[in-house]
Write a protein that holds these residues in place. Structure first.
Motif, mmCIF file in Angstrom:
data_model
loop_
_atom_site.group_PDB
_atom_site.id
_atom_site.type_symbol
_atom_site.label_atom_id
_atom_site.label_comp_id
_atom_site.label_asym_id
_atom_site.label_seq_id
_atom_site.Cartn_x
_atom_site.Cartn_y
_atom_site.Cartn_z
ATOM 1 N N MET A 283 0.838 -1.171 0.000
ATOM 2 C CA MET A 283 0.000 0.000 0.000
ATOM 3 C C MET A 283 0.889 1.242 0.000
ATOM 4 O O MET A 283 1.638 1.479 0.929
ATOM 5 C CB MET A 283 -0.868 -0.037 1.252
ATOM 6 N N ASN A 284 0.808 2.022 -1.040
ATOM 7 C CA ASN A 284 1.589 3.243 -1.193
ATOM 8 C C ASN A 284 0.681 4.458 -1.185
ATOM 9 O O ASN A 284 -0.446 4.388 -1.676
ATOM 10 C CB ASN A 284 2.374 3.220 -2.516
ATOM 11 N N PHE A 285 1.159 5.523 -0.640
ATOM 12 C CA PHE A 285 0.405 6.777 -0.695
ATOM 13 C C PHE A 285 1.394 7.933 -0.765
ATOM 14 O O PHE A 285 2.550 7.797 -0.397
ATOM 15 C CB PHE A 285 -0.567 6.928 0.480
ATOM 16 N N THR A 286 0.906 9.053 -1.245
ATOM 17 C CA THR A 286 1.727 10.236 -1.426
ATOM 18 C C THR A 286 1.082 11.404 -0.701
ATOM 19 O O THR A 286 -0.136 11.580 -0.764
ATOM 20 C CB THR A 286 1.841 10.585 -2.922
ATOM 21 N N ILE A 287 1.916 12.177 -0.022
ATOM 22 C CA ILE A 287 1.432 13.391 0.640
ATOM 23 C C ILE A 287 1.983 14.579 -0.136
ATOM 24 O O ILE A 287 3.192 14.809 -0.160
ATOM 25 C CB ILE A 287 1.881 13.449 2.109
#
Length: 123
Positions: A1-5
């Protein structure tokens, strides 16, 4: 699970800029407020010989605080009041310093300038 801020780098830059600039701006605000207080208290000081009014001074304690003071030995008697020489009467205090501090603390310009400093770091 990857996410970007997004925007985290910009937020860090703003904090770093604020860390450098806020102490300087607060120091400038302290000097401005000190000068304003000094002017107000001198305006409210009663004049007989002018010695009391002319002895008000301002001294920085550190970049974030100042002291406004008077070295005339009877300054506290004029500020807070005193008994008359015969001891049967009383002369009310003028409260020139207290009134000046109270005025300064309720001055809208103080809050506007402080808000300007805070807002300028988030632009």
């Amino acid at each position: 699970m990857n996410f970007t801020i997004d925007g985290l780098d910009q937020l860090i830059d703003q904090f770093e800029r604020a860390e450098k600039n806020v102490p300087h701006e607060i120091s400038k605000l302290t000097a401005i407020l000190g000068s304003d207080l000094l002017s107000r208290v001198k305006d409210k000081t009663p004049v007989d010989t002018g010695a009391l009014k002319n002895d008000w001074k301002m001294k920085p304690l550190d970049p974030f605080s100042i002291v406004v003071y008077n070295t005339i030995k009877y300054a506290n008697l004029i500020e807070y009041g005193h008994r008359t020489r015969n001891g049967y009467g009383y002369v009310d205090g003028v409260y020139m310093l207290k009134k000046s501090v109270d005025e300064l603390m309720t001055d809208r310009e103080l809050y506007d300038y402080f808000n300007y400093i805070i807002e300028s770091f988030w632009k």
